[in-house]
Design an enzyme around this catalytic site. Structure first.
Site, PDB file in Angstrom:
ATOM      1  N   CYS A  70      47.548  44.871  34.302  1.00 33.59           N
ATOM      2  CA  CYS A  70      47.620  44.728  32.846  1.00 33.59           C
ATOM      3  C   CYS A  70      47.215  46.026  32.142  1.00 33.59           C
ATOM      4  O   CYS A  70      48.020  46.945  32.082  1.00 33.59           O
ATOM      5  CB  CYS A  70      46.794  43.533  32.395  1.00 33.59           C
ATOM      6  SG  CYS A  70      47.411  42.888  30.843  1.00 33.59           S
TER       7      CYS A  70
ATOM      8  N   HIS B 114      48.415  39.110  35.870  1.00 36.19           N
ATOM      9  CA  HIS B 114      47.201  39.210  36.700  1.00 36.19           C
ATOM     10  C   HIS B 114      47.437  38.523  38.048  1.00 36.19           C
ATOM     11  O   HIS B 114      47.210  37.311  38.161  1.00 36.19           O
ATOM     12  CB  HIS B 114      46.023  38.537  35.990  1.00 36.19           C
ATOM     13  CG  HIS B 114      45.574  39.268  34.774  1.00 36.19           C
ATOM     14  ND1 HIS B 114      44.516  40.142  34.778  1.00 36.19           N
ATOM     15  CD2 HIS B 114      46.077  39.276  33.506  1.00 36.19           C
ATOM     16  CE1 HIS B 114      44.359  40.651  33.569  1.00 36.19           C
ATOM     17  NE2 HIS B 114      45.296  40.147  32.780  1.00 36.19           N
TER      18      HIS B 114
ATOM     19  N   GLU C   2      45.678  38.498  40.551  1.00 37.26           N
ATOM     20  CA  GLU C   2      44.424  37.988  41.136  1.00 37.26           C
ATOM     21  C   GLU C   2      44.203  36.509  40.822  1.00 37.26           C
ATOM     22  O   GLU C   2      43.501  35.814  41.552  1.00 37.26           O
ATOM     23  CB  GLU C   2      43.222  38.824  40.672  1.00 37.26           C
ATOM     24  CG  GLU C   2      42.793  38.681  39.211  1.00 37.26           C
ATOM     25  CD  GLU C   2      43.539  39.599  38.246  1.00 37.26           C
ATOM     26  OE1 GLU C   2      44.675  40.015  38.576  1.00 37.26           O
ATOM     27  OE2 GLU C   2      43.006  39.888  37.154  1.00 37.26           O
TER      28      GLU C   2
HETATM   29  N1  GLN Z   1      44.316  45.027  26.025  1.00 39.48           N
HETATM   30  C1  GLN Z   1      45.602  44.965  26.633  1.00 39.48           C
HETATM   31  C2  GLN Z   1      46.524  43.998  25.910  1.00 39.48           C
HETATM   32  O1  GLN Z   1      46.079  43.169  25.160  1.00 39.48           O
HETATM   33  C3  GLN Z   1      45.490  44.616  28.094  1.00 39.48           C
HETATM   34  C4  GLN Z   1      44.953  43.232  28.322  1.00 39.48           C
HETATM   35  C5  GLN Z   1      44.558  42.976  29.751  1.00 39.48           C
HETATM   36  O2  GLN Z   1      44.335  43.902  30.518  1.00 39.48           O
HETATM   37  N2  GLN Z   1      44.456  41.718  30.127  1.00 39.48           N
HETATM   38  O3  GLN Z   1      47.699  44.005  26.123  1.00 39.48           O
END
Ligand code: GLN
Length: 552
Positions: free
Chosen positions: A389, A515, A517
């Site tokens: 992300c 994600h 994970e």
């Molecule tokens: N802050 C970034 C966004 O909102 C990444 C979010 C994250 O890593 N879960 O897109």
């Protein structure tokens, strides 16, 4: 119904886990281990966790304070204990399993505004307690056992009304339908070297004062309980000695179910609930994986570069996903944290130790320049990389700045006036003003292109993974990034949004907007983590070959 000497369940049973003395005793781990043992004995188990805070969900809580925010398939943002349940049970839970104080009161206030209580004054008893019991009973008809974990410690204001609701729930059931398990601490006073039972006694008294007599006590301690301690606890807490269970420290959490089994907790539960195993307990797969962790063939050091590195719980799903991948590949994972919000000078030393590096998700600008510097080095030195992300977003920013010569490229999350907003909000997010529950949340399909690293790792064209973010790779820049060597290997089903990015001229450089994970389980690791660990092991061997021979 009775078959042989086994009684089959005709109505749901409830197992209620409370905690005493202090927090952090591993109630979640106990509950998840029990859920695993019960499901391995043939029962369908629905775990539910209550958290007393007044947030409607965990999504707005800083992970630095409360550990990682976990995301369910349906997009619910939850406490990290839900992750432990999913990893142990190898199943996906839904929003029912995560109940907060905020959620309960929101439901009641919405009902009040709709006029559902017209003419009444709304009170803790019966309105709040009824709201809780009817929430819990939603799964009554579809599961054998509902396992309720009460967050916090008995005696807290935050969970008192919840425990009262459970007491009332138990009153409406047969005595053999409810099993109360209380988790406490048995400390050892160094000077005398004796296991002390008073905190446990006091905590059980608090519970008794609330009208609840626990059936089983799980006593946490450093070493196994000695028999004198067991007898004393049993006598003063009004419990059979066989129902005083010793939960001593174990370095490997996946061994905990075996410890509990040896301690006889399953028999105590079955006796209380007047049931027996539905099928022969099967944990052979689990056992094999535990053995592989204890006796690995290889070893790698994986760096995790983030800003919450002081609190291990902030990246708990990532470290667990690495353990799962390690168990399946017989590789011991030694994970180290690389703090990216401090001086960038220290990075080099840490990078040299690593055979692969993960840059995880995150929010806010602190630590971002450190992540970008870290990724530059990873890219240039051909070190295996997994960006998650924000990790992918930082990789895109780094590539735009240093390869595509887009000076000051950034995400508009960090610099709204950047000349090159390579990461930006999509129009649908620009009009969102309420922060709670409004990100892209939950599982979405991702289409993977053949011939890419993503395809090699996942081995299929379509996957489903969980998201939690607001910002995206800006479509205005994709062609420039592509021309310079970035590849977009995973897209949304309509092809308009990038979900996976990777580098062509690199041995393993991949980033995901989702994600991975969150979908990794002990018995079913996430393919991306498996591929990453395997590549890190290869990289380590290559590195070794290149090292000068000390004998020469
Ligand atoms: N802050 C970034 C966004 O909102 C990444 C979010 C994250 O890593 N879960 O897109």
């Amino acid at each position: 119904m009775v078959i042989g000497d086994i009684i089959l369940i005709a109505q749901p049973k409830y197992i209620i886990v409370t905690g005493g003395v202090m927090s952090g005793l591993g109630k979640g781990l106990l509950a998840a281990s029990l859920a695993k043992l019960l499901s391995a004995s043939g029962y369908s188990v629905a775990p539910i966790k209550f958290d007393g805070y007044l947030n409607v969900d965990a999504g707005t809580i800083n992970p630095y304070k409360h550990g990682e925010v976990y995301v369910l398939e349906d997009g619910t943002e939850t406490d990290m204990d839900l992750g432990t349940y999913e990893r142990f049970l190898n199943m996906s839970l839904d929003s029912w399993s995560s109940l907060t104080g905020g959620q309960i009161f929101q439901n009641i206030i919405e009902k009040e505004r709709r006029g559902e209580f017209l003419g009444e004054d709304i009170q803790f008893i019966p309105h709040v307690t009824n709201e809780i019991t009817s929430w819990i009973r939603q799964k009554d008809k579809i599961v054998d056992i509902t396992l309720i974990e009460v967050g916090g410690t008995v005696g807290d204001i935050e969970n008192a009304y919840f425990i009262e609701a459970l007491r009332q729930l138990a009153l409406t059931c047969d005595r053999s339908d409810v099993c109360w398990i209380h988790v406490t601490l048995i400390p050892v006073l160094e000077v005398v070297g004796e296991q002390k039972t008073k905190p446990t006694q006091a905590s059980v008294k608090t519970l008794q004062g609330m009208g609840i007599q626990p059936d089983i006590l799980l006593c946490r301690s450093e070493k196994p309980l000695d028999s004198k301690t067991r007898q004393k606890v049993a006598m003063f807490c009004n419990i059979a000695v066989s129902d005083v269970i010793s939960g001593y420290d174990t370095p490997l959490i996946y061994e905990y179910p075996f410890q509990l089994l040896e301690e006889g907790i399953l028999n105590s539960i079955f006796n209380k609930l007047k049931i027996g195993p539905k099928s022969v307990l099967t944990l052979s797969n689990w056992r094999q994986l535990v053995d592989k962790i204890k006796d690995p063939v290889g070893e790698v050091t994986i760096g995790v570069g983030g800003k919450y590195t002081n609190l291990k719980d902030a990246y708990v799903s990532i470290t667990k996903a690495l353990t799962h991948a390690g168990a399946h590949t017989s590789v011991n994972i030694n994970s180290i944290f690389i703090e990216t919000s401090e001086s960038i000078e220290d990075l080099n030393e840490k990078i040299n130790l690593c055979d692969g590096i993960i840059v995880p998700g995150g929010f806010g600008y602190r630590g971002v320049e450190g992540k970008i510097a870290l990724i530059k080095q990873i890219r240039e030195e051909n070190i295996p990389f997994l960006g998650i992300c924000l990790g992918l977003q930082c990789a895109v920013i780094e590539f735009a700045r240093n390869v595509c010569s887009l000076g000051n490229a950034n995400s508009t999350e960090f610099n709204p006036n950047t000349p090159h907003p390579v990461i930006d909000l999509l129009p649908s997010q620009r009009t969102v003003y309420r922060k709670g529950g409004t990100m892209r949340l939950g599982a979405y399909p991702v289409l993977i292109s053949e011939g890419t690293l993503a395809y090699t790792v996942y081995g299929k064209n379509e996957i489903k993974e969980r998201f939690r973010h607001r910002y995206e790779i800006n479509p205005d820049y994709t062609s420039q990034l592509l021309t310079n060597g970035f590849e977009f290997s995973g897209l949304s089903t309509d092809g308009s949004v990038v979900h996976i990015g990777e580098l062509k001229n690199h041995q393993f450089f991949i980033g995901t907007q989702f994600h991975p994970e969150f979908s990794s389980r002990f018995e079913q690791p996430n393919p991306l983590f498996v591929g990453f660990v395997q590549k890190s092991l290869e990289y380590k061997k290559e590195k070794k070959k290149k090292e000068p021979d000390p004998k020469k």
